[in-house]
Design a protein around this motif. Structure first.
Motif, PDB file in Angstrom:
ATOM      1  N   LEU A 124       0.831  -1.194   0.000  1.00  9.81           N
ATOM      2  CA  LEU A 124       0.000   0.000   0.000  1.00  9.81           C
ATOM      3  C   LEU A 124       0.873   1.255   0.000  1.00  9.81           C
ATOM      4  N   ALA A 125       0.226   2.397  -0.074  1.00 12.33           N
ATOM      5  CA  ALA A 125       0.970   3.656  -0.130  1.00 12.33           C
ATOM      6  C   ALA A 125       1.691   3.945   1.175  1.00 12.33           C
ATOM      7  N   ASN A 126       1.129   3.490   2.298  1.00 16.79           N
ATOM      8  CA  ASN A 126       1.717   3.751   3.604  1.00 16.79           C
ATOM      9  C   ASN A 126       2.418   2.535   4.208  1.00 16.79           C
ATOM     10  N   THR A 127       2.710   1.537   3.378  1.00 18.76           N
ATOM     11  CA  THR A 127       3.369   0.321   3.871  1.00 18.76           C
ATOM     12  C   THR A 127       4.816   0.625   4.236  1.00 18.76           C
ATOM     13  N   THR A 128       5.243   0.107   5.375  1.00 18.59           N
ATOM     14  CA  THR A 128       6.625   0.264   5.827  1.00 18.59           C
ATOM     15  C   THR A 128       7.228  -1.095   6.124  1.00 18.59           C
ATOM     16  N   CYS A 129       8.519  -1.150   6.142  1.00 21.08           N
ATOM     17  CA  CYS A 129       9.236  -2.389   6.455  1.00 21.08           C
ATOM     18  C   CYS A 129       8.977  -2.773   7.902  1.00 21.08           C
ATOM     19  N   SER A 130       8.683  -4.024   8.142  1.00 20.25           N
ATOM     20  CA  SER A 130       8.380  -4.491   9.493  1.00 20.25           C
ATOM     21  C   SER A 130       9.614  -4.528  10.383  1.00 20.25           C
ATOM     22  N   TYR A 131      10.798  -4.335   9.810  1.00 23.38           N
ATOM     23  CA  TYR A 131      12.033  -4.395  10.604  1.00 23.38           C
ATOM     24  C   TYR A 131      12.633  -3.011  10.839  1.00 23.38           C
ATOM     25  N   CYS A 132      12.804  -2.230   9.758  1.00 23.00           N
ATOM     26  CA  CYS A 132      13.458  -0.925   9.893  1.00 23.00           C
ATOM     27  C   CYS A 132      12.468   0.226   9.974  1.00 23.00           C
ATOM     28  N   GLY A 133      11.195  -0.001   9.595  1.00 18.91           N
ATOM     29  CA  GLY A 133      10.197   1.041   9.674  1.00 18.91           C
ATOM     30  C   GLY A 133      10.223   2.049   8.549  1.00 18.91           C
ATOM     31  N   GLU A 134      11.050   1.824   7.529  1.00 18.54           N
ATOM     32  CA  GLU A 134      11.131   2.736   6.394  1.00 18.54           C
ATOM     33  C   GLU A 134      10.362   2.165   5.211  1.00 18.54           C
ATOM     34  N   ARG A 135      10.274   2.961   4.156  1.00 21.56           N
ATOM     35  CA  ARG A 135       9.632   2.491   2.933  1.00 21.56           C
ATOM     36  C   ARG A 135      10.399   1.291   2.398  1.00 21.56           C
ATOM     37  N   PRO A 136       9.733   0.143   2.147  1.00 28.53           N
ATOM     38  CA  PRO A 136      10.457  -1.073   1.757  1.00 28.53           C
ATOM     39  C   PRO A 136      11.241  -0.892   0.453  1.00 28.53           C
ATOM     40  N   THR A 137      12.472  -1.359   0.475  1.00 29.37           N
ATOM     41  CA  THR A 137      13.312  -1.407  -0.717  1.00 29.37           C
ATOM     42  C   THR A 137      13.354  -2.847  -1.212  1.00 29.37           C
ATOM     43  N   LEU A 138      12.928  -3.074  -2.450  1.00 29.31           N
ATOM     44  CA  LEU A 138      12.782  -4.450  -2.976  1.00 29.31           C
ATOM     45  C   LEU A 138      11.939  -5.274  -2.011  1.00 29.31           C
ATOM     46  N   PRO A 139      10.652  -4.961  -1.858  1.00 29.06           N
ATOM     47  CA  PRO A 139       9.802  -5.616  -0.840  1.00 29.06           C
ATOM     48  C   PRO A 139       9.699  -7.125  -1.028  1.00 29.06           C
ATOM     49  N   HIS A 140       9.869  -7.849   0.078  1.00 27.25           N
ATOM     50  CA  HIS A 140       9.724  -9.312   0.135  1.00 27.25           C
ATOM     51  C   HIS A 140       9.003  -9.673   1.423  1.00 27.25           C
ATOM     52  N   HIS A 141       8.507 -10.907   1.457  1.00 30.80           N
ATOM     53  CA  HIS A 141       7.861 -11.398   2.670  1.00 30.80           C
ATOM     54  C   HIS A 141       8.133 -12.892   2.801  1.00 30.80           C
ATOM     55  N   MET A 142       7.798 -13.444   3.970  1.00 32.91           N
ATOM     56  CA  MET A 142       8.044 -14.862   4.253  1.00 32.91           C
ATOM     57  C   MET A 142       6.762 -15.679   4.218  1.00 32.91           C
ATOM     58  N   GLY A 143       5.724 -15.209   3.541  1.00 39.69           N
ATOM     59  CA  GLY A 143       4.479 -15.953   3.444  1.00 39.69           C
ATOM     60  C   GLY A 143       3.474 -15.616   4.507  1.00 39.69           C
ATOM     61  N   CYS A 144       3.819 -14.675   5.394  1.00 40.35           N
ATOM     62  CA  CYS A 144       2.888 -14.302   6.457  1.00 40.35           C
ATOM     63  C   CYS A 144       2.151 -13.016   6.149  1.00 40.35           C
ATOM     64  N   GLY A 145       2.509 -12.351   5.065  1.00 35.70           N
ATOM     65  CA  GLY A 145       1.827 -11.127   4.694  1.00 35.70           C
ATOM     66  C   GLY A 145       2.506  -9.866   5.170  1.00 35.70           C
ATOM     67  N   HIS A 146       3.485  -9.973   6.056  1.00 41.92           N
ATOM     68  CA  HIS A 146       4.209  -8.795   6.538  1.00 41.92           C
ATOM     69  C   HIS A 146       5.409  -8.529   5.632  1.00 41.92           C
ATOM     70  N   ILE A 147       5.532  -7.295   5.200  1.00 43.34           N
ATOM     71  CA  ILE A 147       6.507  -6.939   4.166  1.00 43.34           C
ATOM     72  C   ILE A 147       7.779  -6.410   4.824  1.00 43.34           C
ATOM     73  N   TYR A 148       8.915  -6.787   4.222  1.00 45.05           N
ATOM     74  CA  TYR A 148      10.242  -6.358   4.662  1.00 45.05           C
ATOM     75  C   TYR A 148      11.030  -5.823   3.462  1.00 45.05           C
ATOM     76  N   CYS A 149      12.055  -5.031   3.766  1.00 45.75           N
ATOM     77  CA  CYS A 149      13.062  -4.756   2.739  1.00 45.75           C
ATOM     78  C   CYS A 149      13.812  -6.048   2.466  1.00 45.75           C
ATOM     79  N   TYR A 150      14.209  -6.233   1.231  1.00 51.31           N
ATOM     80  CA  TYR A 150      14.934  -7.458   0.903  1.00 51.31           C
ATOM     81  C   TYR A 150      16.219  -7.574   1.710  1.00 51.31           C
ATOM     82  N   TYR A 151      16.912  -6.454   1.877  1.00 48.82           N
ATOM     83  CA  TYR A 151      18.191  -6.499   2.583  1.00 48.82           C
ATOM     84  C   TYR A 151      17.999  -6.731   4.076  1.00 48.82           C
ATOM     85  N   CYS A 152      16.950  -6.161   4.661  1.00 43.56           N
ATOM     86  CA  CYS A 152      16.667  -6.413   6.077  1.00 43.56           C
ATOM     87  C   CYS A 152      16.348  -7.885   6.311  1.00 43.56           C
ATOM     88  N   LEU A 153      15.526  -8.441   5.441  1.00 37.51           N
ATOM     89  CA  LEU A 153      15.098  -9.823   5.609  1.00 37.51           C
ATOM     90  C   LEU A 153      16.239 -10.803   5.339  1.00 37.51           C
TER      91      LEU A 153
END
Length: 313
Positions: free
Chosen positions: A257-286
């Protein structure tokens, strides 16, 4: 009887003063002029004098350049000569010591600093810089032999300075080539007070330096991400069995979404990925967390990475 004893003491005092009067004067003279100066003090005085001279010169030249840039360019060598001369007359010419020596309570031996040596000291300290600047700025057609002579003199002075520095390290006297040529020695005005060395401070610095080296070796090999996960699990009471059950769960589609943030760093996700649970992370954080901790779980729900790996949003 009291008067006789008093007369004896007065007579003894005058006899001692008569015998030891000239010796006492020599002792006071020796105390006033201490020729022992540590090598480190002499080197510090040279560097301090260079820094102070450069600071005064640069500030004055900068202000003069701001007043009239065109005039400054025309008379810069003469201005530089005037400033250097004023600095020399205000230090060595007036106080028999440079500004760096004055900060360290040092001075030249006044008995050796005659008028002729003062003139030579001024000529060897101030004039070479003006001659070089004059040759570079004033001569429209550079004279070959004059330029070669200046270059040869600079190279010769450089070699002699190096040789004189090795001589100074051995003898501890006359640290500069000009001092050696004129026979000028540094004296201390502290009446035989030598520099005190605080060994407690040195020991503390050595211990602190060793501690920092140990930290530099240990910190890169400590897995802070895993420690962070274990501490969170301990404090918040996360159930490992529930985390294992999350493997069998059906993957949830992640929505960006427009206001989605990384679940780890709290910033706008860079290369967004997830682990199948629906929560989005930056690729590098994950990926960084998974590389350092194979049991890394989602910071929101605790789900761990499925066997098929990370999923792109």
């Amino acid at each position: 009887m009291f008067n006789c004893a008093l007369d004896c003491q007065i007579g003894k005092f005058f006899r001692v003063a008569t015998i030891q009067g000239p010796k006492a004067a020599n002792i006071n003279k020796m105390l006033a002029k201490n020729k022992y100066v540590p090598r480190v003090n002499q080197v510090d005085a040279i560097f301090l004098n260079k820094d102070i001279t450069r600071m005064i010169r640069d500030n004055l030249l900068e202000n003069l350049q701001a007043i009239s840039p065109v005039l400054f360019i025309k008379i810069q060598p003469e201005l530089d000569l005037l400033i250097q001369s004023a600095i020399w007359f205000g230090s060595v010419g007036k106080r028999c010591s440079t500004f760096g020596q004055q900060l360290l309570v040092l001075a030249y031996d006044a008995e050796k600093l005659t008028v002729s040596r003062l003139v030579l000291h001024f000529a060897l300290t101030v004039l070479p810089g003006y001659v070089k600047s004059w040759e570079e700025r004033r001569l429209t057609h550079r004279v070959e032999w004059f330029s070669q002579a200046i270059t040869w003199a600079e190279n010769s002075a450089l070699v002699l300075n190096v040789l004189n520095y090795f001589r100074f390290l051995k003898t501890g006297r006359k640290p500069t080539l000009i001092d050696f040529m004129l026979g000028l020695d540094y004296i201390s005005l502290r009446n035989n007070q030598r520099r005190d060395i605080g060994y407690k401070y040195l020991t503390r610095e050595l211990l602190w330096g060793g501690f920092m080296e140990i930290l530099g070796l240990l910190l890169p090999i400590i897995n802070f991400r895993k420690i962070n996960r274990l501490l969170k699990a301990g404090f918040f009471g996360q159930d490992n069995n529930w985390r294992r059950d999350s493997i069998t769960r059906e993957p949830v589609a992640a929505k960006m979404l427009a206001n989605t943030t990384c679940s780890y760093c709290g910033e706008r996700p860079t290369l967004p990925h997830h682990m199948g649970c629906g929560h989005i992370y930056c690729y590098y954080c994950l990926s960084a967390n998974l590389l350092t901790d194979a049991n890394f779980g989602c910071t929101k729900c605790g789900a761990i990475c499925p066997e098929k790996g990370l999923q792109c949003v």
